[in-house]
Design a protein around this motif. Structure first.
Motif, mmCIF file in Angstrom:
data_model
loop_
_atom_site.group_PDB
_atom_site.id
_atom_site.type_symbol
_atom_site.label_atom_id
_atom_site.label_comp_id
_atom_site.label_asym_id
_atom_site.label_seq_id
_atom_site.Cartn_x
_atom_site.Cartn_y
_atom_site.Cartn_z
ATOM 1 N N LEU A 53 4.800 44.478 17.590
ATOM 2 C CA LEU A 53 3.775 43.757 18.358
ATOM 3 C C LEU A 53 4.046 42.256 18.433
ATOM 4 O O LEU A 53 3.954 41.676 19.532
ATOM 5 C CB LEU A 53 2.384 44.034 17.778
ATOM 6 N N PRO A 54 4.406 41.580 17.349
ATOM 7 C CA PRO A 54 4.624 40.126 17.443
ATOM 8 C C PRO A 54 5.691 39.721 18.458
ATOM 9 O O PRO A 54 5.580 38.673 19.101
ATOM 10 C CB PRO A 54 5.022 39.724 16.025
ATOM 11 N N GLY A 55 6.702 40.558 18.641
ATOM 12 C CA GLY A 55 7.735 40.248 19.630
ATOM 13 C C GLY A 55 7.187 40.212 21.040
ATOM 14 O O GLY A 55 7.588 39.368 21.855
ATOM 15 N N TYR A 56 6.261 41.098 21.330
ATOM 16 C CA TYR A 56 5.650 41.115 22.665
ATOM 17 C C TYR A 56 4.680 39.945 22.846
ATOM 18 O O TYR A 56 4.608 39.355 23.921
ATOM 19 C CB TYR A 56 4.972 42.465 22.937
ATOM 20 N N VAL A 57 3.957 39.614 21.796
ATOM 21 C CA VAL A 57 3.045 38.468 21.874
ATOM 22 C C VAL A 57 3.856 37.190 22.105
ATOM 23 O O VAL A 57 3.546 36.387 22.987
ATOM 24 C CB VAL A 57 2.173 38.365 20.601
ATOM 25 N N ALA A 58 4.928 37.018 21.341
ATOM 26 C CA ALA A 58 5.759 35.813 21.441
ATOM 27 C C ALA A 58 6.477 35.713 22.784
ATOM 28 O O ALA A 58 6.742 34.613 23.265
ATOM 29 C CB ALA A 58 6.769 35.777 20.304
ATOM 30 N N ASN A 59 6.808 36.852 23.382
ATOM 31 C CA ASN A 59 7.573 36.866 24.632
ATOM 32 C C ASN A 59 6.737 37.176 25.868
ATOM 33 O O ASN A 59 7.290 37.415 26.943
ATOM 34 C CB ASN A 59 8.724 37.872 24.523
ATOM 35 N N LYS A 83 -8.978 47.768 18.309
ATOM 36 C CA LYS A 83 -9.676 46.505 18.597
ATOM 37 C C LYS A 83 -9.474 45.517 17.441
ATOM 38 O O LYS A 83 -9.171 44.336 17.657
ATOM 39 C CB LYS A 83 -11.162 46.754 18.838
ATOM 40 N N ALA A 84 -9.606 46.011 16.220
ATOM 41 C CA ALA A 84 -9.413 45.146 15.050
ATOM 42 C C ALA A 84 -7.979 44.622 14.997
ATOM 43 O O ALA A 84 -7.746 43.448 14.679
ATOM 44 C CB ALA A 84 -9.761 45.907 13.770
ATOM 45 N N TRP A 85 -7.003 45.470 15.325
ATOM 46 C CA TRP A 85 -5.602 45.055 15.307
ATOM 47 C C TRP A 85 -5.336 44.016 16.402
ATOM 48 O O TRP A 85 -4.663 43.013 16.161
ATOM 49 C CB TRP A 85 -4.697 46.269 15.477
ATOM 50 N N ALA A 86 -5.880 44.252 17.577
ATOM 51 C CA ALA A 86 -5.706 43.303 18.686
ATOM 52 C C ALA A 86 -6.257 41.933 18.303
ATOM 53 O O ALA A 86 -5.624 40.902 18.551
ATOM 54 C CB ALA A 86 -6.390 43.836 19.937
ATOM 55 N N GLU A 87 -7.422 41.920 17.684
ATOM 56 C CA GLU A 87 -8.049 40.658 17.271
ATOM 57 C C GLU A 87 -7.274 39.996 16.128
ATOM 58 O O GLU A 87 -6.991 38.797 16.173
ATOM 59 C CB GLU A 87 -9.500 40.909 16.856
ATOM 60 N N ALA A 88 -6.917 40.777 15.115
ATOM 61 C CA ALA A 88 -6.238 40.229 13.936
ATOM 62 C C ALA A 88 -4.849 39.683 14.262
ATOM 63 O O ALA A 88 -4.387 38.741 13.628
ATOM 64 C CB ALA A 88 -6.130 41.300 12.847
ATOM 65 N N SER A 89 -4.205 40.257 15.280
ATOM 66 C CA SER A 89 -2.839 39.855 15.619
ATOM 67 C C SER A 89 -2.787 38.695 16.607
ATOM 68 O O SER A 89 -1.706 38.182 16.890
ATOM 69 C CB SER A 89 -2.081 41.052 16.203
ATOM 70 N N GLY A 90 -3.946 38.300 17.138
ATOM 71 C CA GLY A 90 -3.973 37.235 18.131
ATOM 72 C C GLY A 90 -3.363 37.645 19.463
ATOM 73 O O GLY A 90 -2.942 36.801 20.251
ATOM 74 N N ALA A 91 -3.316 38.943 19.732
ATOM 75 C CA ALA A 91 -2.661 39.452 20.934
ATOM 76 C C ALA A 91 -3.575 39.539 22.153
ATOM 77 O O ALA A 91 -3.083 39.638 23.281
ATOM 78 C CB ALA A 91 -2.073 40.829 20.658
ATOM 79 N N ASP A 96 -2.659 44.200 26.322
ATOM 80 C CA ASP A 96 -3.787 45.129 26.337
ATOM 81 C C ASP A 96 -3.425 46.307 25.444
ATOM 82 O O ASP A 96 -2.242 46.584 25.214
ATOM 83 C CB ASP A 96 -4.074 45.609 27.760
ATOM 84 N N PHE A 97 -4.441 47.019 24.941
ATOM 85 C CA PHE A 97 -4.213 48.089 23.968
ATOM 86 C C PHE A 97 -4.846 49.392 24.431
ATOM 87 O O PHE A 97 -5.999 49.404 24.860
ATOM 88 C CB PHE A 97 -4.802 47.703 22.611
ATOM 89 N N ILE A 98 -4.077 50.463 24.294
ATOM 90 C CA ILE A 98 -4.594 51.804 24.555
ATOM 91 C C ILE A 98 -4.807 52.491 23.214
ATOM 92 O O ILE A 98 -3.875 52.620 22.417
ATOM 93 C CB ILE A 98 -3.613 52.636 25.409
ATOM 94 N N ALA A 99 -6.038 52.927 22.986
ATOM 95 C CA ALA A 99 -6.372 53.745 21.824
ATOM 96 C C ALA A 99 -6.306 55.205 22.283
ATOM 97 O O ALA A 99 -7.122 55.640 23.092
ATOM 98 C CB ALA A 99 -7.760 53.401 21.305
ATOM 99 N N ASP A 100 -5.310 55.915 21.802
ATOM 100 C CA ASP A 100 -5.077 57.318 22.145
ATOM 101 C C ASP A 100 -5.446 58.158 20.931
ATOM 102 O O ASP A 100 -4.603 58.810 20.317
ATOM 103 C CB ASP A 100 -3.594 57.484 22.537
#
Length: 164
Positions: A53-59, A83-91, A96-100
């Motif tokens: 995930l951090p690589g996508y946020v950074a790029n 949702k918690a991961w999206a918030e905690a990671s600053g992404a 956007d996140f899909i919860a499957d």
């Protein structure tokens, strides 16, 4: 497994964006414009949280400059965890996140992997897809632990090659 030229299936999912949480279908989320979908075995898991995930946020800006309209991360986790991961990671706002939660999209795409040996059940295999207007243009599934073929740098190189 989904192949180049295949349409994205329509599966009910929960979508987490900077605007909140909503019910959606995978084809609606992934079907317009150029989308990078990357899939991870689990939110907050070591490799996913520290390397993928951090690589996508950074790029994110570089990906958008290369023509990507939307960056989406999918995992077989419930919407509250995503949702918690999206918030905690600053992404949020970049990815956007899909919860499957039930793994329906993972199965429909043919990239489900059995992690029962690690106590995680069926999850997404680590992968990335380049999607244009709902059609898979390129599919990258990791064949070993770690983030290589499915990381943001590899996707940027694939986009450069496709646009050359």
């Amino acid at each position: 497994m989904i192949e180049n030229g295949s349409a994205i299936p329509s599966v009910g999912i929960k979508l987490v964006t900077a605007d909140g949480v909503s019910d959606a279908t995978s084809d609606a989320v992934l079907g317009a414009g150029t989308v990078v979908l990357f899939t991870v075995p689990g939110a907050f898991t070591p490799t996913c949280h520290v390397n993928h995930l951090p690589g996508y946020v950074a790029n994110a800006e570089k990906l958008h400059a290369a023509g990507v309209d939307r960056i989406v991360c999918a995992s077989v986790n419930d919407v509250h965890v995503m949702k918690a991961w999206a918030e905690a990671s600053g992404a949020l706002g970049k990815v956007d996140f899909i919860a499957d939660g039930n793994g329906d999209l993972a199965e429909a795409l043919g990239i489900a992997k059995d992690f029962s040996g690690a106590g995680m059940g069926k999850r997404f295999a680590r992968s990335a897809l380049l999607i244009r207007d709902g059609i898979a243009q390129a599919v990258f599934v990791e064949d070993a632990p770690g983030v290589n073929a499915s990381g943001a740098p590899a996707i940027l190189m694939a986009l450069e090659a496709a646009n050359a």
